[in-house]
Write a protein that holds these residues in place. Structure first.
Motif, PDB file in Angstrom:
ATOM      1  N   LYS A   1       0.839  -1.207   0.000  1.00  0.00           N
ATOM      2  CA  LYS A   1       0.000   0.000   0.000  1.00  0.00           C
ATOM      3  C   LYS A   1       0.871   1.253   0.000  1.00  0.00           C
ATOM      4  CE  LYS A   1      -3.951  -2.146   2.348  1.00  0.00           C
ATOM      5  NZ  LYS A   1      -4.792  -2.165   3.582  1.00  0.00           N
ATOM      6  N   LEU A   2       1.947   1.216   0.773  1.00  0.00           N
ATOM      7  CA  LEU A   2       2.866   2.352   0.787  1.00  0.00           C
ATOM      8  C   LEU A   2       3.439   2.586  -0.598  1.00  0.00           C
ATOM      9  CD1 LEU A   2       4.607   4.477   2.247  1.00  0.00           C
ATOM     10  CD2 LEU A   2       6.252   2.657   2.759  1.00  0.00           C
ATOM     11  N   ASN A   3       3.796   1.505  -1.275  1.00  0.00           N
ATOM     12  CA  ASN A   3       4.348   1.632  -2.624  1.00  0.00           C
ATOM     13  C   ASN A   3       3.321   2.249  -3.572  1.00  0.00           C
ATOM     14  OD1 ASN A   3       6.344   1.064  -4.746  1.00  0.00           O
ATOM     15  ND2 ASN A   3       4.892  -0.487  -5.426  1.00  0.00           N
ATOM     16  N   ASN A   4       2.042   1.812  -3.454  1.00  0.00           N
ATOM     17  CA  ASN A   4       0.990   2.389  -4.303  1.00  0.00           C
ATOM     18  C   ASN A   4       0.772   3.863  -3.966  1.00  0.00           C
ATOM     19  OD1 ASN A   4       0.589  -0.116  -5.510  1.00  0.00           O
ATOM     20  ND2 ASN A   4      -1.004  -0.709  -4.068  1.00  0.00           N
ATOM     21  N   GLY A   5       0.808   4.182  -2.665  1.00  0.00           N
ATOM     22  CA  GLY A   5       0.634   5.575  -2.258  1.00  0.00           C
ATOM     23  C   GLY A   5       1.749   6.460  -2.773  1.00  0.00           C
ATOM     24  N   VAL A   6       2.977   5.958  -2.709  1.00  0.00           N
ATOM     25  CA  VAL A   6       4.103   6.737  -3.219  1.00  0.00           C
ATOM     26  C   VAL A   6       4.000   6.884  -4.734  1.00  0.00           C
ATOM     27  CG1 VAL A   6       6.611   6.743  -3.500  1.00  0.00           C
ATOM     28  CG2 VAL A   6       5.616   6.156  -1.304  1.00  0.00           C
ATOM     29  N   ALA A   7       3.472   5.853  -5.413  1.00  0.00           N
ATOM     30  CA  ALA A   7       3.267   5.950  -6.866  1.00  0.00           C
ATOM     31  C   ALA A   7       2.258   7.061  -7.179  1.00  0.00           C
ATOM     32  CB  ALA A   7       2.797   4.609  -7.424  1.00  0.00           C
ATOM     33  N   ASP A   8       1.159   7.111  -6.382  1.00  0.00           N
ATOM     34  CA  ASP A   8       0.180   8.197  -6.569  1.00  0.00           C
ATOM     35  C   ASP A   8       0.822   9.547  -6.270  1.00  0.00           C
ATOM     36  OD1 ASP A   8      -1.697   6.306  -7.222  1.00  0.00           O
ATOM     37  OD2 ASP A   8      -2.577   6.204  -5.207  1.00  0.00           O
ATOM     38  N   LEU A   9       1.615   9.596  -5.212  1.00  0.00           N
ATOM     39  CA  LEU A   9       2.306  10.837  -4.880  1.00  0.00           C
ATOM     40  C   LEU A   9       3.224  11.253  -6.016  1.00  0.00           C
ATOM     41  CD1 LEU A   9       3.212  13.041  -2.857  1.00  0.00           C
ATOM     42  CD2 LEU A   9       4.898  11.408  -1.979  1.00  0.00           C
ATOM     43  N   ASN A  10       3.923  10.282  -6.580  1.00  0.00           N
ATOM     44  CA  ASN A  10       4.828  10.581  -7.691  1.00  0.00           C
ATOM     45  C   ASN A  10       4.057  11.141  -8.882  1.00  0.00           C
ATOM     46  OD1 ASN A  10       7.531  10.322  -9.043  1.00  0.00           O
ATOM     47  ND2 ASN A  10       6.378   8.918 -10.337  1.00  0.00           N
ATOM     48  N   SER A  11       2.873  10.555  -9.158  1.00  0.00           N
ATOM     49  CA  SER A  11       2.045  11.049 -10.259  1.00  0.00           C
ATOM     50  C   SER A  11       1.579  12.477  -9.989  1.00  0.00           C
ATOM     51  CB  SER A  11       0.841  10.119 -10.461  1.00  0.00           C
ATOM     52  OG  SER A  11      -0.010  10.612 -11.471  1.00  0.00           O
ATOM     53  N   GLY A  12       1.118  12.731  -8.738  1.00  0.00           N
ATOM     54  CA  GLY A  12       0.655  14.073  -8.391  1.00  0.00           C
ATOM     55  C   GLY A  12       1.778  15.089  -8.449  1.00  0.00           C
TER      56      GLY A  12
END
Length: 598
Positions: A251-262
């Motif tokens: 989940k952290l990895n997915n959250g960081v991926a979303d953060l990276n996109s934003g």
């Protein structure tokens, strides 16, 4: 050697009671009697440095049928510990006439016998290595190092399958005891320190303490087969915890991926804002640079209008007709100049409108979301890279500052375009008016009707007066543009810094994403990896299938148990004789007779 053997015998019998025994199916050879099991307890005495001093074995035979039994061992001598009958030793063979029940006998090992472990003990006093014999009665900071390694000259089956328990007892004269990897427990007034060496492992342990009047009872080492029970009932909950951890990392990895996109979108928006701001800066700079030329041209137009108006203000009957004939051409030239100025203002307005539109669109793309202090603290507590979070917070703060500043000055930016439109329209109207006046004057001159000159004079005087007001407004407008251009340079510098910050933030979050993705890849199979590690550990240390092998002779089969009890000699102060020896009392007959039975 026999004297030491007798001293160790009580300890030997006590250890046979305490140490566990193991069931099996037979032991020494049977030639008349019958036995069901044989246990061997190996007793070894070491010098203070760990070198072997003395070694013997106490054998326990479970005799179920009385008679003659044949046992084997590489003994230098043997001794019956059960009754007074003699044992017949012939080479490695020991012939025993054993009664029913447990039969004990001791075998003293030959001098070339070696233990399965090399044991080394070193002593350091105040950082200097000293011999054990020098330590008795000393004080200072003591360090003892104990190492256990495999003895290549002995059968490796014991080293590979036996667990060592190394223990020391320290009296209350030892203070500030430190024993890394050791378990410290109270034993009355003393402290007992215990170390464990797993099968197949070589270890080195260290014990440190401040000591006064040094004495040491020695190191005790017990070696038994590793039959540690390994409880796997808790393993399932541990693997469940690892699954939860693996899911959380995912989940952290997915959250960081979303953060990276934003952050990538924020970076693109900041780059667009910087480009739009650069265009606006160039446009306002161009307008500011042209302002002096516009004001100068407007001033020239005003002067020309004043001059024409003054020239026409005299007596019309006295006017030079030749000069009057040149006036339409001058007015047309003046109108042409004003038209060019109006065209320049129109072009400048279009460029400004494009720059302002780019700036306005870029700033509107900055998200207006508000991030609370609690949300920022939660982000810090999530375990993400604090350096990346700092950059993210700085970029967010800078973006909101730019958006707020722009909101405050947007009205001034928006007023430039309609003002330029109004100025351009006014100049165009004046150019058209001058052209009309020139045409009318030219027609009047052709008809030589001088009555229209008075009307022309009034029109030009009024135009000159109005143009003066126009010029004052134009001069004030260009002054405002100059101030706007100067202040916008600072705003553009902040926007450019924001773009650089978001670019760095984008790189940092990208690296964070790579790191969390790598962590996710490494931990996504964590439960399975942990289960495999547990299985390997159990396989390594579970020696439940180990079958004991006789230490004294390979001819002894089906041995049920082999254990080792090892002890180093004590380090004691020499007792000084304080009293003179009393003269020996002369023995009488009965004393001599009793000595025969001692």
């Amino acid at each position: 050697m026999m004297m030491r053997t007798n001293k160790l015998l009580p300890a030997a019998l006590a250890s046979m009671i305490i140490l566990p025994t193991f069931l099996s199916h037979g032991a020494a050879a049977e030639t008349g009697g019958k036995i069901t099991s044989k246990d061997e307890v190996v007793y070894a005495t070491l010098k203070s440095n760990g070198h072997l001093d003395d070694i013997y074995v106490v054998n326990t035979l479970e005799v179920t049928k009385a008679g003659e039994i044949l046992d084997y061992g590489m003994y230098s001598s043997v001794k019956n510990l059960t009754n007074l009958s003699e044992l017949d030793q012939n080479g490695q063979a020991v012939r025993i006439d054993a009664p029913e029940g447990k039969f004990y006998y001791q075998g003293n090992m030959e001098d070339n016998t070696e233990l399965p472990w090399e044991i080394k003990i070193s002593y350091f006093l105040d950082g200097r290595e000293v011999e054990a014999s020098e330590l008795a009665g000393k004080e200072g900071h003591l360090e003892m190092k104990i190492s256990t390694t495999a003895n290549e000259g002995a059968d490796s089956v014991y080293f590979e399958n036996y667990l060592l328990q190394v223990s020391l007892q320290l009296a209350n004269s030892y203070q500030n005891i430190e024993a890394d990897a050791g378990m410290v427990a109270n034993a009355g007034k003393n402290k007992q320190i215990t170390f464990t060496v797993m099968p197949g492992q070589e270890e080195e342990f260290s014990v440190e303490a401040d000591v006064e009047d040094f004495e040491f009872t020695g190191v005790d080492i017990a070696a038994v087969p590793s039959t540690l029970p390994i409880d796997t009932s808790e393993m399932e909950s541990m693997t469940d915890d690892m699954s939860a951890l693996s899911d959380a990392i995912s989940k952290l990895n997915n959250g960081v991926a979303d953060l990276n996109s934003g952050v990538s979108q924020l970076n693109n928006g900041a780059a667009s804002l910087r480009d739009g701001s650069a265009k606006y800066k160039n446009g306002i700079g161009e307008l500011n640079g042209s302002s002096s030329q516009i004001v100068s041209a407007s001033s020239s137009i005003g002067d020309a209008l004043k001059q024409i108006s003054t020239s026409l203000s005299g007596d019309s009957t006295q006017m030079d007709v030749t000069s009057m004939s040149e006036l339409p051409a001058v007015l047309n030239q003046l109108a042409s100049g004003m038209k060019q100025a109006a065209d320049g203002l129109t072009t400048l307005r279009e460029n400004y409108a494009n720059a302002y539109g780019a700036l306005d669109g870029a700033i509107k793309e900055i998200p207006a979301h508000e991030v609370s202090e609690e949300e920022i603290e939660a982000l810090y507590s999530s375990g993400a890279d604090a350096n990346v979070i700092n950059k993210l917070v700085e970029s967010y703060t800078a973006a909101q500052k730019v958006k707020g500043t722009y909101s405050q000055v947007q009205e001034a930016f928006a007023a430039v375009d309609p003002t330029l439109k109004q100025v351009s329209g006014s100049v165009t109207e004046m150019s058209a008016g001058l052209t009309t006046i020139a045409d009318e004057l030219s027609a009047s001159l052709k008809d030589m009707d001088m009555s229209g000159l008075e009307q022309l004079q009034k029109g030009l005087a009024e135009l000159s007066s109005q143009y003066g007001e126009f010029h004052s407004g134009l001069d004030g407008f260009t002054g405002g543009v100059s101030k706007l251009a100067a202040s916008y340079n600072q705003l553009h510098f902040g926007i450019a810094g924001l773009a650089d910050g978001t670019a760095e933030l984008n790189r940092g979050v990208g690296e964070l994403k790579d790191g969390t993705n790598e962590l996710h890849q490494e931990t996504k199979n964590l439960p399975e990896q942990m289960q495999q590690e547990i299985t390997d550990m159990i396989k390594e240390y579970d020696k439940s299938d180990f079958e004991p092998v006789s230490f004294v002779s390979p001819k002894n089969e089906n041995v049920t148990s082999v254990q080792f009890v090892i002890k180093t000699e004590a380090i004691e102060k020499e007792e000084q004789e304080t009293k003179k020896a009393k003269p020996e009392k002369k023995k009488g007959f009965w004393d001599l007779l009793m000595d025969l039975f001692k």
